[in-house]
Structure formats: structure tokens, C-alpha cells
Write a protein that holds these residues in place. Structure first.
Motif, short mmCIF file in Angstrom:
data_model
loop_
_atom_site.label_atom_id
_atom_site.label_comp_id
_atom_site.label_asym_id
_atom_site.label_seq_id
_atom_site.Cartn_x
_atom_site.Cartn_y
_atom_site.Cartn_z
N ALA A 1 -7.14 -1.79 9.33
CA ALA A 1 -7.54 -3.18 9.15
C ALA A 1 -7.29 -4.01 10.41
N GLY A 2 -6.66 -3.42 11.42
CA GLY A 2 -6.38 -4.12 12.66
C GLY A 2 -5.17 -5.03 12.60
N LEU A 3 -4.41 -4.95 11.50
CA LEU A 3 -3.28 -5.84 11.32
C LEU A 3 -2.11 -5.49 12.23
N LEU A 4 -2.00 -4.23 12.62
CA LEU A 4 -0.84 -3.78 13.38
C LEU A 4 -1.05 -3.83 14.89
N ASN A 5 -2.20 -4.23 15.33
CA ASN A 5 -2.44 -4.32 16.78
C ASN A 5 -1.43 -5.28 17.42
N GLY A 6 -0.73 -4.76 18.42
CA GLY A 6 0.28 -5.57 19.10
C GLY A 6 1.59 -5.68 18.35
N GLN A 7 1.70 -4.98 17.21
CA GLN A 7 2.92 -5.03 16.40
C GLN A 7 3.63 -3.67 16.44
N GLU A 8 4.90 -3.66 16.07
CA GLU A 8 5.64 -2.41 15.92
C GLU A 8 5.39 -1.84 14.53
N ALA A 9 5.37 -0.50 14.44
CA ALA A 9 5.12 0.14 13.15
C ALA A 9 5.66 1.56 13.18
N ILE B 1 0.88 -1.18 0.00
CA ILE B 1 0.00 0.00 0.00
C ILE B 1 0.91 1.23 0.00
N PRO B 2 1.06 1.92 -1.13
CA PRO B 2 2.05 3.01 -1.22
C PRO B 2 1.50 4.37 -0.82
N GLY B 3 1.13 4.50 0.44
CA GLY B 3 0.58 5.78 0.91
C GLY B 3 -0.93 5.71 1.05
N TRP B 4 -1.49 6.79 1.57
CA TRP B 4 -2.94 6.90 1.75
C TRP B 4 -3.30 8.36 1.73
N HIS B 5 -4.41 8.69 1.11
CA HIS B 5 -4.73 10.09 0.83
C HIS B 5 -5.17 10.88 2.05
N ASP B 6 -5.78 10.20 3.03
CA ASP B 6 -6.35 10.93 4.17
C ASP B 6 -6.29 10.04 5.41
N PRO B 7 -5.45 10.40 6.40
CA PRO B 7 -5.33 9.57 7.60
C PRO B 7 -6.64 9.38 8.35
N SER B 8 -7.59 10.30 8.18
CA SER B 8 -8.86 10.18 8.89
C SER B 8 -9.88 9.35 8.12
N SER B 9 -9.53 8.91 6.92
CA SER B 9 -10.46 8.18 6.07
C SER B 9 -10.23 6.68 6.20
N ARG B 10 -11.24 5.97 6.64
CA ARG B 10 -11.14 4.52 6.79
C ARG B 10 -11.23 3.87 5.42
N PRO B 11 -10.38 2.88 5.13
CA PRO B 11 -10.47 2.17 3.85
C PRO B 11 -11.80 1.44 3.72
N SER B 12 -12.11 1.05 2.49
CA SER B 12 -13.37 0.34 2.26
C SER B 12 -13.38 -1.01 2.97
N ASP B 13 -14.57 -1.49 3.27
CA ASP B 13 -14.70 -2.80 3.91
C ASP B 13 -14.10 -3.89 3.03
N ALA B 14 -14.24 -3.72 1.71
CA ALA B 14 -13.72 -4.73 0.79
C ALA B 14 -12.19 -4.80 0.86
N LEU B 15 -11.54 -3.63 0.92
CA LEU B 15 -10.08 -3.62 1.02
C LEU B 15 -9.62 -4.20 2.36
N ILE B 16 -10.28 -3.83 3.43
CA ILE B 16 -9.93 -4.36 4.75
C ILE B 16 -10.07 -5.87 4.77
N ALA B 17 -11.17 -6.37 4.22
CA ALA B 17 -11.38 -7.82 4.20
C ALA B 17 -10.30 -8.51 3.37
N ALA B 18 -9.92 -7.90 2.24
CA ALA B 18 -8.89 -8.49 1.38
C ALA B 18 -7.55 -8.53 2.10
N LEU B 19 -7.21 -7.48 2.82
CA LEU B 19 -5.93 -7.45 3.54
C LEU B 19 -5.93 -8.45 4.69
N ARG B 20 -7.03 -8.58 5.37
CA ARG B 20 -7.11 -9.58 6.45
C ARG B 20 -6.96 -10.98 5.90
#
Length: 329
Positions: free
Chosen positions: A124-132, A83-102
Motif C-alpha cells: 500500500a506504500g505506507l511503509l516507504n521511508g519508515q522502519e519495519a 492485518i494478521p499475516g498474508w497468504h502470499d508475499p508475491s500477491s498484491r492486495p486488492s485495490d479496494a483494500l489498499i485504498a481503504a488502508l491509505r
């Protein structure tokens, strides 16, 4: 190492890389993985297959647009998803993208968030408990928005259990080259870096060259008064007991109140303030390193050099050479 790469190529197909491009994309951030992972950049049998995907046509800057050949289905079998960047930190990605990443995470794919792309992984909740990490200007926002993530504000890039995040701009190049090195060895990464006219390697833990964020004020007027006093007298030693008397608190109450107000211990705050003042003096004055060290409270040039290098990854003289005024020291 080249023999190892050849052996890998004989036994396996190229590693598949899927690059997801979001809305209002940054052309620079999209170009980074395109350059590094493109089959054309490596002379010889390709190390990676590469697909660019999106959720429909996307608009970029200056009239640039993207009509991808692939949609989210390209993520389903990719070894590496970027994922090479994101346009708006306050904007949640689509449910479809989150599901695909999970789903990618569940099957063991490597998932990479370059710059603000780390926000997508976090949503997407992938970084919970991880370093980033992410771009330094958004460090506080990221840390506050995703408290379950162990945030590393100064790193160029961070790897944590097949989840990779990077700082902004050219740190994405360092991050992508590090991924090539991990999967294909140093010879391949060095060859790509040479073709792109880039340094072959920068350690992910190397500090981003940023001004340390030092709280300028708090909601506690007594702590504000103390902060101002300390700033005016950085060169003067001041014990915790003397500070407590100044604000009419017990030592224990001061310690707790100071941390609640600034997010730092007193010693951490003083170190950050002294380093920040050192940066300013190195950039704007011709004072010697010794004079600067004494004026900000380090006491000696050796102490300044040790702390400066530990936090910023470079010596004071190097900082001055790159950003400030030449001096005779």
C-alpha cells in the motif's frame, strides 16, 4: 494506572479495533489479536471494541472458514487496524483494500501488520521511508521487494509513526500487548498477559533468535576463493592487505568488490561468520566457551560473549542451554 484507565473509560468510548482477514488465512495469526483485544479478555469495562472484517467469505486451513459480519467499511472508523499475516508475499492486495488502508493512514489510524501482514502495508506504500520488520525467513525477500522501507531484520516488532509491524508467530502476541500498553497502560497489558498466561513484556528491539544470514558464495570467483579461505582459517588473523594480495586486487578494489558480492564489509562478514560458527559449536559440541571463542577467531570468551549477546540478545551459555549440549563451563 487502574485509576487512569477508569478515567479514560469514563471520558471515552472503547477504542475500536478492526481485524482484516485475508484469503487462506492462518488461524493462529488471526487468533492472536482476537485474544488480546477481545472485550471478554479484560475483566471490567471493555478497553476495546472489536470487529473482524474481510472481502467476502474466506477459507483457512483444515476446512476452517470465515463469513465475516463486516466488510472493508469496518476499517473506516477504526482507531486500530490489524492485518494478521498474508497468504502470499508475491500477491498484491486488492485495490479496494489498499485504498481503504491509505484512507485509514490519512485520518491518523494506527495500522498494524503482524508477521507477513507487513507485506500488505508495504504494497500500500505506507511503509516507504519508515522502519519495519517481518518474519525472519522472508527478510531478504521483503528488503529486496520494498527497497524504500528501512527494514530491521532482527526486531520482534517495530513502531514507526503509527505504523506497527512484527516478526512471526508469537512475536505477534508481544506486539499486540505492546499496543495495549501504549494505549491503556502497563496495568491493563499485564492483566491481559496474566489471563493469557504470557510474559508481560518483551522489548520490540530484542533480537529474533535466528541464524545470521551469511552469504555462502558470490558471482565473483576471486571473492568466492577468499570467502572459502577465510572460513577455513577463522582463528587466524588476516589483514586486509593480505586478503588483497591473495585475490590480486588493490585494497580499495577488494573493499568495494567484497561489499558488492556479499552486501557486507569484510569485518561485518567475519563477525557474522564467527557468530554462526559459534552457534553450531554451542549446539553440537561440548567444547568450553573459551575453546569455541578461540577456534572461531574471537580470541577470548569475553569477546565472544559480548558480540553474541549484542547480536542475539542472549549469552552463549543461554543459547547452549536452550538449543545445545550441556558442558561444564
Amino acid at each position: 494506572m487502574l485509576a487512569q484507565i477508569s478515567s479514560f473509560r469514563e471520558r471515552c468510548s472503547p477504542l475500536s479495533v478492526a481485524l482484516f482477514v485475508g484469503p487462506h488465512f492462518s488461524a493462529f495469526h488471526v487468533a492472536i489479536p482476537c485474544l488480546v483485544f477481545s472485550p471478554e479478555v479484560f475483566l471490567g469495562p471493555p478497553l476495546f471494541s472489536f470487529k473482524v472484517c474481510a472481502e467476502g467469505a474466506q477459507k483457512g486451513p483444515h476446512g476452517l472458514g470465515l463469513e465475516p459480519q463486516w466488510g472493508l467499511e469496518a476499517l473506516a472508523e477504526a482507531h486500530i487496524v490489524i492485518i494478521p499475516g498474508w497468504h502470499d508475499p508475491s500477491s498484491r492486495p486488492s485495490d479496494a483494500l489498499i485504498a481503504a488502508l491509505r484512507a485509514c493512514r490519512a485520518r491518523g489510524a494506527r495500522i498494524v501488520g503482524l508477521c507477513l501482514g507487513a507485506y500488505v502495508l508495504a504494497y500500500a506504500g505506507l511503509l516507504n521511508g519508515q522502519e519495519a520488520t517481518t518474519y525472519w525467513e522472508y527478510a531478504q525477500d521483503f528488503a529486496e521487494r520494498f527497497p524504500a522501507v528501512s527494514f530491521k531484520a532482527d526486531a520482534l516488532y517495530v513502531n514507526s509513526d503509527r505504523l506497527t509491524t512484527s516478526a512471526g508467530v508469537t512475536a505477534g502476541l508481544d506486539c499486540c500487548l505492546a499496543i495495549v500498553r501504549e494505549y491503556c497502560g502497563s496495568a491493563a497489558a499485564n492483566k491481559i498477559a496474566q489471563r493469557l498466561v504470557l510474559p508481560a513484556y518483551r522489548e520490540g528491539g530484542q533480537a529474533q533468535l535466528i541464524e545470521k544470514p551469511v552469504p555462502s558464495s558470490s558471482r565473483d570467483t576471486r571473492i568466492n576463493d577468499l570467502l572459502e579461505l577465510l572460513r577455513r582459517n577463522l582463528a587466524t588473523p588476516c589483514s586486509l592487505d593480505a586478503m588483497a594480495r591473495h585475490v590480486h586486487m588493490s585494497r580499495r578494489t577488494l573493499t568495494r568488490s567484497f561489499y558488492e558480492a556479499t552486501g557486507m564489509t569484510v569485518s561485518q562478514w567475519l563477525l557474522a561468520e564467527r557468530l554462526q560458527r559459534s552457534q553450531v559449536l554451542l549446539e553440537t559440541s561440548g567444547q568450553s566457551i573459551e575453546t569455541i571463542a578461540e577456534s572461531v577467531g574471537f580470541g577470548s570468551a569475553a569477546s565472544l560473549r559480548t558480540n553474541f549477546r549484542k547480536v542475539f540478545g542472549v549469552a552463549p551459555r543461554e543459547w547452549r542451554r536452550d538449543f545445545g549440549i550441556e558442558s561444564d563451563d
